[in-house]
Design a protein around this motif. Structure first.
Motif, PDB file in Angstrom:
ATOM      1  N   ASN A  33      -2.722  -3.507  -8.095  1.00 49.56           N
ATOM      2  CA  ASN A  33      -4.845  -2.111  -8.057  1.00 49.56           C
ATOM      3  C   ASN A  33      -4.814  -3.784  -8.004  1.00 49.56           C
ATOM      4  O   ASN A  33      -6.304  -3.469  -8.733  1.00 49.56           O
ATOM      5  CB  ASN A  33      -5.311  -1.383  -8.035  1.00 49.56           C
ATOM      6  N   GLN A  68       0.572  -1.073  -0.316  1.00 49.49           N
ATOM      7  CA  GLN A  68       0.036   0.156   0.188  1.00 49.49           C
ATOM      8  C   GLN A  68       0.968   1.260   0.285  1.00 49.49           C
ATOM      9  O   GLN A  68       1.851   1.204   1.178  1.00 49.49           O
ATOM     10  CB  GLN A  68      -0.603   0.079   0.831  1.00 49.49           C
ATOM     11  N   ASP A  94      -1.617  -5.207  -3.959  1.00 42.97           N
ATOM     12  CA  ASP A  94      -1.582  -3.984  -3.810  1.00 42.97           C
ATOM     13  C   ASP A  94      -1.361  -2.947  -4.920  1.00 42.97           C
ATOM     14  O   ASP A  94      -1.619  -2.074  -5.188  1.00 42.97           O
ATOM     15  CB  ASP A  94      -0.792  -3.414  -2.333  1.00 42.97           C
TER      16      ASP A  94
END
Length: 433
Positions: free
Chosen positions: A345, A117, A342
């Motif tokens: 996406n 992330q 992450d």
């Protein structure tokens, strides 16, 4: 020649570690220079230096299918149903069970920390520097699709770069060869089958030699990849790196000191501290050798002398464990799969996570006890997410720098798991001296 000899005498993890740190430092200097002066020096340097890293990634891709294919044929052909019996079957079941537990721990921690992330990777910029091309892999849409894909034509799978059908075919090929050897009365047929297995064993040894040469190139490739990654993205990538590394190490600590402790306490009614005291030599040796296969003599000696496991069980169970029981790998691989999801996406559903777990366990069987084997298997697991070859190359490139450190912990996990499962079966089956 003296300098080269002195260089090669330094343990590989130290060489790779220093190369990684130097690459990080150089990359960060380039990034800060670009930020201060509004230039694109980092991108220009990456153009010239990235081919050295791309070569390392491509070399790993080159050997992954042969390593997994021949390792699985050799390993599965050694599992004779005739000789395996009930005890051998229980050993295999324990190895598979603990591998699934490890993979679930790996996925759980990865989903908790979400290591990727906040990483914004420019696929065009970094992917093109990796020089990767070719067709993307279509991921299975569910468990039914996964099962169907497992039984694809192996030659079609080779052409399309689909690893899972190759793994299944190699396992079936090795098992079928062993069954035929055990049951056929035709001596000519026996010799033919044995010659095929001898070829697979020889090819496996050759592949291990090639891997040892590739490992010598690791410091150069890792330095290049670190310069490119940190030169283009700067300190923003340090946090995700730390999350991924600490996540894997945390999972391994949980597996070793909590899961194995519970197994010893519940199934053997013994104090886990006593188990770890007797296993400490094996754990230390595996940590520094980074190879289940290299630690095997120490593991067998400890099982026989410290745990009083009967020789015939130790000499069967532990070599099999060094080949198929890769619990540390099962924690490691899902972390980078979630990292990739992450970064690019990708929505990870329960079904897709189940596919990651199953693929991780099956591919880990082919790790073969070679140092750094998990990196090659990373191509297989990432392929289940449907990533483009350039995207897979980016994640592998990011994983390369920290792999020697993680590899130490995961090998210790693998070998400790071999010893734990063997000891449980030995005590349950009255196979202790």
């Amino acid at each position: 020649m003296g300098i080269i000899k002195k260089y090669t005498s330094i343990p590989l993890p130290y060489r790779v570690g220093v190369a990684f740190l130097l690459g990080v430092a150089f990359g960060l200097v380039l990034w800060y220079y670009d930020m201060a002066n509004g230039s694109n020096l980092g991108e220009r340097v990456a153009t010239y230096i990235s081919p050295f890293g791309a070569v390392l990634v491509r070399m790993l891709k080159m050997v992954v299918i042969p390593i997994v294919f021949f390792s699985l044929i050799v390993g599965s052909s050694g599992l004779s149903p005739k000789k395996l019996g009930r005890v051998g079957g229980k050993v295999i079941l324990w190895y598979i069970f603990t591998s699934f537990v490890a993979a679930m721990i790996g996925v759980s921690i990865a989903m908790f920390v979400h290591p990727g992330q906040g990483v914004a990777v420019d696929v065009e910029k970094l992917g093109s520097s990796m020089g990767e091309g070719g067709p993307s892999i279509t991921p299975p849409s569910g468990l039914t699709d996964l099962i169907l894909k497992m039984f694809t034509n192996p030659f079609e799978a080779l052409a399309n770069g689909e690893f899972l059908p190759i793994i299944v075919f190699a396992l079936l090929f090795g098992l079928a060869a062993r069954v035929l050897l055990d049951h056929t009365q035709n001596e000519t047929e026996k010799k033919q089958i044995q010659s095929i297995l001898d070829f697979a064993a020889g090819a496996n040894s050759v592949m291990f030699r090639i891997v040892s040469w590739i490992l010598e190139y690791f410091p150069i490739g890792v330095f290049s990849l670190a310069v490119v990654n940190f030169g283009l993205y700067g300190p923003s990538i340090i946090g995700p790196y730390l999350k991924a590394v600490l996540g894997v190490i945390s999972g391994i600590v949980i597996m070793i000191f909590i899961v194995y402790s519970i197994l010893v306490s519940v199934f053997l009614k013994e104090n886990p501290i006593d188990f770890f005291k007797r296993a400490k030599e094996v754990m230390i040796t595996s940590f520094f050798t980074r190879s289940s296969a290299a630690t095997l003599p120490v593991t067998i000696k400890t099982a026989i002398e410290s745990f009083k496991v009967k020789k015939e069980l130790a000499e069967f169970s532990l070599p099999v464990g060094a080949t198929i029981n890769m619990n540390g790998v099962c924690i490691h691989l899902p972390m980078w799969a979630v990292f990739a999801a992450d970064v690019f996406n990708i929505d990870l559903t329960i079904s897709s996570l189940a596919i990651v777990i199953i693929t991780t366990v099956l591919s880990a069987i082919g790790a073969g006890g070679v140092p750094g084997g998990s990196l090659m298997l990373l191509f297989i697991v990432l392929g289940t997410l449907g990533l483009e070859p350039s995207q897979i190359a980016i994640i592998v490139a990011l994983a390369l720098g920290v792999n020697p450190l993680i590899d130490m912990f995961e090998t210790m996990n693998n070998v400790t798991g071999d010893l734990c499962c063997t000891y449980i079966v030995a005590k349950k089956e009255n196979m202790l001296e």
